[in-house]
Design an enzyme around this catalytic site. Structure first.
Site, PDB file in Angstrom:
ATOM      1  N   ASP A   1       0.814  -1.226   0.000  1.00 26.50           N
ATOM      2  CA  ASP A   1       0.000   0.000   0.000  1.00 26.50           C
ATOM      3  C   ASP A   1       0.845   1.274   0.000  1.00 26.50           C
ATOM      4  OD1 ASP A   1      -2.575  -1.021  -0.129  1.00 26.50           O
ATOM      5  OD2 ASP A   1      -2.751  -1.253   2.046  1.00 26.50           O
TER       6      ASP A   1
ATOM      7  N   ARG B   1       0.097  -1.461   7.652  1.00 22.76           N
ATOM      8  CA  ARG B   1       0.736  -0.282   7.038  1.00 22.76           C
ATOM      9  C   ARG B   1       1.690   0.445   7.998  1.00 22.76           C
ATOM     10  NH1 ARG B   1      -2.680   3.452   3.139  1.00 22.76           N
ATOM     11  NH2 ARG B   1      -0.522   3.828   2.511  1.00 22.76           N
TER      12      ARG B   1
ATOM     13  N   ARG C   1     -10.511   6.146   9.897  1.00 24.05           N
ATOM     14  CA  ARG C   1      -9.062   5.995  10.081  1.00 24.05           C
ATOM     15  C   ARG C   1      -8.500   7.019  11.081  1.00 24.05           C
ATOM     16  NH1 ARG C   1      -6.699   2.833   5.879  1.00 24.05           N
ATOM     17  NH2 ARG C   1      -8.259   1.282   5.336  1.00 24.05           N
TER      18      ARG C   1
ATOM     19  N   HIS D   1     -11.464   7.562   3.782  1.00 20.71           N
ATOM     20  CA  HIS D   1     -10.562   8.705   3.960  1.00 20.71           C
ATOM     21  C   HIS D   1     -11.267   9.943   3.397  1.00 20.71           C
ATOM     22  CE1 HIS D   1      -6.697   6.068   3.911  1.00 20.71           C
ATOM     23  NE2 HIS D   1      -6.809   6.612   5.104  1.00 20.71           N
TER      24      HIS D   1
ATOM     25  N   CYS E   1      -4.821   9.473  -3.835  1.00 21.83           N
ATOM     26  CA  CYS E   1      -4.127   8.594  -2.876  1.00 21.83           C
ATOM     27  C   CYS E   1      -2.665   8.390  -3.258  1.00 21.83           C
ATOM     28  CB  CYS E   1      -4.797   7.226  -2.814  1.00 21.83           C
ATOM     29  SG  CYS E   1      -6.498   7.270  -2.299  1.00 21.83           S
TER      30      CYS E   1
END
Ligand SMILES: CN(C)C(=N)NCCC[C@H](N)C(=O)O
Length: 305
Positions: A79, A104, A149, A178, A283
């Site tokens: 990611d 992550r 998140r 997000h 992103c």
């Protein structure tokens, strides 16, 4: 003879501003775990295709006159291509992420090292936050997402770090986990950097927010572009704007039209492979905001309607 009065609608002038971005080539991209509704570890992924699609975005930024820095991709962190989660930077200071999911968490020190090696001051976080995925600079104000998140307490922290007003927005639809999946800042530069006040506008997907957040957005951004569920569902809002050029998904047809009507220049880039990881154009793009005194040129071109 007197002529009948005619009124001509004057479309606003849009100005493209120079940007400095951080990207990460998706050499290790795949989907081996599921931490958002878009990911399916049982489905196939094609790393070469992801790299080829990503390359088009990278090349486009350079063609548009922007600068793009690269961070080395780490094996085992598929990611990491989504660099927007790698930090939030204003005026040469980088607020380091603290990832929600363990998968992550190893990315954070790599991003922090990169920032330090490239002249940014770093601030280590106490609170869970996923960088520019949930913090968007709209003029002088920081729009901050929470719900999935970044923790609400990270909004207080980001205010302490940057000394700017922070507006909390709560996300309610797990597909839009997000802030930058549900809201795009279209005219991100404002104020003295740009020689005077400028109108900052945004586009957003109303259904991604709770009622209180929608009311805040309506009050602060009465001219915002409201994007349809259809365009939102193909990550149309996960786009990058330099104030004139707006890089969007080719599937967001309605949003493309809305942008044109407002005097922007939508340019489509297909990142369908990276959508399998739950990320899109924005992103893959982290803005590196250096100190004002280090900025040589803020405008990279101007377009008038
Ligand atoms: C808005 N931004 C930055 C993103 N949506 N990032 C994509 C992150 C995707 C990754 N699989 C994850 O779930 O963290």
């Amino acid at each position: 003879m007197s002529m009948p009065e005619t009124t001509t609608a004057i479309a606003p002038t849009r100005v493209a501003h120079h940007r400095r971005y951080l990207m990460c080539r998706p050499e290790h991209f795949t989907v081996t775990y599921k931490i958002n509704p878009w990911m399916d570890p049982a489905g196939p992924t094609d790393t070469a295709k992801a790299v080829a699609q990503w390359q088009k975005l990278y090349d486009l930024y350079l063609e548009l006159g922007h600068e793009v820095e690269l961070i080395e991709p780490l094996a085992g962190y598929p990611d990491m291509v989504y660099t927007a989660n790698g930090g939030f930077l204003i005026d040469g200071r980088a607020y380091v992420p603290k990832f929600y999911f363990e998968q992550r968490q190893g990315e954070a020190p790599a991003f922090a090292d990169w920032f330090r090696a490239n002249g940014f001051d770093t601030v280590e976080p106490s609170e869970v936050n996923e960088g520019e995925g949930d913090f968007l600079l709209a003029g002088d104000v920081i729009l901050a997402g929470t719900g999935f998140r970044s923790a609400g307490d990270s909004h207080r922290e980001v205010h302490e770090v940057f000394g700017r007003e922070v507006v909390t927005l709560t996300l309610v639809d797990p597909r839009f986990y997000h802030l930058d999946t549900a809201l795009t800042v279209l005219d991100p530069v404002q104020g003295v950097q740009n020689g005077g006040p400028e109108h900052v506008n945004i586009a957003y997907l109303p259904g991604a927010f709770d009622a209180a957040s929608r009311a805040i957005l309506e009050e602060r951004f009465p001219d915002a572009i409201l994007v349809s569920d259809e365009d939102g569902a193909v990550f149309g809002l996960n786009s990058a704007s330099d104030g004139y050029n707006v890089i969007i998904s080719p599937r967001a047809k309605g949003f493309e039209k809305q942008l044109r009507e407002r005097g922007y220049n939508p340019i489509t880039v297909d990142l369908s492979e990276l959508l399998l990881g739950g990320g899109g154009i924005k992103c893959c793009t982290l803005e590196l905001r250096t100190l004002l005194s280090e900025r040589s040129e803020t405008k990279c071109g101007a377009q008038a309607e």
